[in-house]
Design an enzyme around this catalytic site. Structure first.
Site, PDB file in Angstrom:
ATOM      1  N   ASN A 211     -10.740   2.891  -4.951  1.00 35.73           N
ATOM      2  CA  ASN A 211     -11.259   3.927  -5.837  1.00 35.73           C
ATOM      3  C   ASN A 211     -12.297   3.307  -6.754  1.00 35.73           C
ATOM      4  O   ASN A 211     -12.229   2.120  -7.042  1.00 35.73           O
ATOM      5  CB  ASN A 211     -10.137   4.453  -6.734  1.00 35.73           C
ATOM      6  CG  ASN A 211      -9.356   5.554  -6.074  1.00 35.73           C
ATOM      7  OD1 ASN A 211      -9.740   6.089  -5.050  1.00 35.73           O
ATOM      8  ND2 ASN A 211      -8.229   5.884  -6.673  1.00 35.73           N
ATOM      9  N   ASP A 279      -4.658   7.008  -3.464  1.00 33.30           N
ATOM     10  CA  ASP A 279      -3.583   7.924  -3.075  1.00 33.30           C
ATOM     11  C   ASP A 279      -3.001   7.564  -1.711  1.00 33.30           C
ATOM     12  O   ASP A 279      -1.845   7.832  -1.437  1.00 33.30           O
ATOM     13  CB  ASP A 279      -4.109   9.360  -3.059  1.00 33.30           C
ATOM     14  CG  ASP A 279      -4.431   9.832  -4.462  1.00 33.30           C
ATOM     15  OD1 ASP A 279      -3.627   9.556  -5.370  1.00 33.30           O
ATOM     16  OD2 ASP A 279      -5.510  10.451  -4.660  1.00 33.30           O
TER      17      ASP A 279
HETATM   18  O1  C5P Z   1      -2.701  12.521  -9.462  1.00 35.48           O
HETATM   19  P1  C5P Z   1      -3.774  11.724 -10.140  1.00 35.48           P
HETATM   20  O2  C5P Z   1      -4.202  10.512  -9.326  1.00 35.48           O
HETATM   21  O3  C5P Z   1      -4.912  12.516 -10.660  1.00 35.48           O
HETATM   22  O4  C5P Z   1      -3.025  11.158 -11.423  1.00 35.48           O
HETATM   23  C1  C5P Z   1      -3.621  10.289 -12.298  1.00 35.48           C
HETATM   24  C2  C5P Z   1      -2.571   9.558 -13.095  1.00 35.48           C
HETATM   25  O5  C5P Z   1      -1.513   9.115 -12.257  1.00 35.48           O
HETATM   26  C3  C5P Z   1      -3.123   8.298 -13.718  1.00 35.48           C
HETATM   27  O6  C5P Z   1      -2.371   8.036 -14.885  1.00 35.48           O
HETATM   28  C4  C5P Z   1      -2.859   7.247 -12.642  1.00 35.48           C
HETATM   29  O7  C5P Z   1      -2.802   5.947 -13.187  1.00 35.48           O
HETATM   30  C5  C5P Z   1      -1.522   7.703 -12.127  1.00 35.48           C
HETATM   31  N1  C5P Z   1      -1.276   7.430 -10.700  1.00 35.48           N
HETATM   32  C6  C5P Z   1      -0.343   6.479 -10.345  1.00 35.48           C
HETATM   33  N2  C5P Z   1      -0.059   6.254  -9.027  1.00 35.48           N
HETATM   34  C7  C5P Z   1      -0.695   6.961  -8.060  1.00 35.48           C
HETATM   35  C8  C5P Z   1      -1.659   7.938  -8.417  1.00 35.48           C
HETATM   36  C9  C5P Z   1      -1.932   8.131  -9.744  1.00 35.48           C
HETATM   37  O8  C5P Z   1       0.225   5.841 -11.232  1.00 35.48           O
HETATM   38  N3  C5P Z   1      -0.415   6.718  -6.803  1.00 35.48           N
END
Ligand code: C5P
Length: 403
Positions: A211, A279
């Site tokens: 990312n 993700d």
């Molecule tokens: O779902 P999204 O990626 O938008 O969520 C963002 C939040 O979730 C951030 O705080 C990110 O650090 C955390 N996150 C995580 N593990 C993942 C995806 C996101 O800790 N696999």
């Protein structure tokens, strides 16, 4: 942390003529000044004198399009480490004590989240007036620190307390007060884990999925928490940034490694998930570099979902940190998405970045903080300032006020 910059608010009293000397006395100690000059103050000292000495614009009006475009008045109030009012007139003291803001100086004083010091100067009868003394007591209760006034012969011909302290004494007091304030560690004894940067999901020994994330905001938060006295573990994906002094760094690559490093750092009181975690990851990592097939077709790649680190920690039962904070990068409908994400992840606070502008990799950020009590929009500010403000909000959450 050394004191780098003071916001000097010059009120309208005869002793305003001493403020160029005050600017010099501060500068001698390595402290820079940004100046707000009140209308009345400009009767006693010229903006040009202060601008020449500070090598910066002198801010005079609340609604000034040129200045507002460069630095909004709210940002101005937070752009320094400390706010110093000299001379602090009965009028300015009265306004701030009563929460009034009808010019740039009083607005900045109400909007600041930095320590405020005042060097009062006024006629002795005014100083002794019960209304002024009431306002001083109110401000002392609000945490304002007063320097002086001195006792002596006054410009108006009377004698008594009311003279502004001498510039050198003010500068020395500012330095001493800063040392006291910066030694204050509101998060001492608290353990914090911060995730930052991207994760990197290997496809083969050379290629990976990732990312876009510089890690700047997460590193700044780890630094601000450490400066506030917390014992910080910074779990970082690959970034170009240096280790943050005063934290325990855990450098990882993949999301699974990041989760394992976070779990190994538990128990903690505070968990802040700033990392841009991938993700998905390739289902398998090839042991050797993938080659083009003889038919020159691209190899197929199957993706599997990565663990959600934030949700896992937020829902980790007994081991759950008291305060779990997630981040969310959104380009539109920020509040709606942030509110939904807070619930979905099970975190206490959700910090939503509006990334429709130049946030990724940039130096500043604009956020909305969503909690169980509602939401607050914070003005755009450098990432370090956002981090300090978040650390102050965390300290307040734990029942300690920042000095
Ligand atoms: O779902 P999204 O990626 O938008 O969520 C963002 C939040 O979730 C951030 O705080 C990110 O650090 C955390 N996150 C995580 N593990 C993942 C995806 C996101 O800790 N696999």
């Amino acid at each position: 942390m050394s004191l780098k910059r003071v916001l000097l608010i010059v009120g309208g009293g005869i002793s305003a003529y001493k403020t160029p000397e005050l600017v010099r006395a501060l500068e001698k100690r390595g402290i820079g000044c940004r100046v707000i000059l009140t209308q009345a103050g400009s009767q006693f000292v010229t903006p040009l004198a202060l601008a020449s000495l500070t090598k910066d614009d002198v801010h005079q009006e609340l609604f000034n399009l040129t200045h507002e475009a460069k630095m909004g008045h709210i940002e101005l109030s937070r752009s320094a480490d400390l706010v110093l009012v000299a001379p602090a007139t009965a009028d300015l003291i009265g306004k701030v004590a009563n929460g009034l803001a009808n010019d740039l100086a009083s607005t900045a004083l109400l909007a600041t989240d930095k320590p405020v010091m005042m060097a009062p100067a006024m006629n002795v009868r005014m100083w002794e007036h019960p209304a002024v003394q009431r306002n001083l007591a109110t401000l002392r209760g609000d945490g304002v620190y007063f320097i002086g006034p001195d006792e002596g012969a006054m410009a108006c011909g009377e004698y008594g307390p009311g003279r502004m302290a001498e510039p050198d004494a003010i500068a020395a007091a500012v330095e001493a007060y800063w040392q006291k304030v910066s030694a204050y560690k509101p998060l001492k004894g608290k353990r914090a884990i911060v995730t930052a940067g991207p994760t990197l999901e290997a496809l083969d020994p050379i290629r990976f999925l990732s990312n876009r994330s510089s890690g700047k905001q997460g590193y700044a938060i780890a630094q601000a928490l450490a400066e506030a006295g917390a014992d910080v573990t910074l779990v970082s994906g690959p970034t170009a940034l240096n280790d943050v002094p005063g934290t325990t760094m855990a450098r990882v690559e993949s999301a699974r490694d990041m989760l394992a490093a976070c779990q190994a750092a538990l128990p903690a009181d505070i968990f802040v998930a700033v990392a841009a975690v991938a993700d998905w990851r390739p289902e398998t990592k090839a042991e050797v570099k993938l080659k083009l097939k003889a038919d020159a077709k691209a190899p197929a790649m199957t993706l599997v979902e990565n663990p959600d680190i934030l949700a896992t920690i937020a829902q980790s039962g007994q081991n759950r940190p008291t305060l779990v904070i997630g981040f969310a990068a959104e380009t539109h409908d920020v509040l709606a998405y942030a509110t939904a994400k807070r619930a979905k992840k099970g975190c206490d606070w959700l910090v939503a970045n509006d990334v429709s502008g130049d946030v990724m990799g940039g130096e500043s950020n604009q956020i909305m903080l969503v909690t169980a009590d509602g939401h607050q929009s914070w003005p755009e500010a450098p990432k370090a300032q956002i981090a300090e403000r978040l650390a102050a909000a965390i300290a307040t959450h734990f029942g300690v006020t920042t000095a």
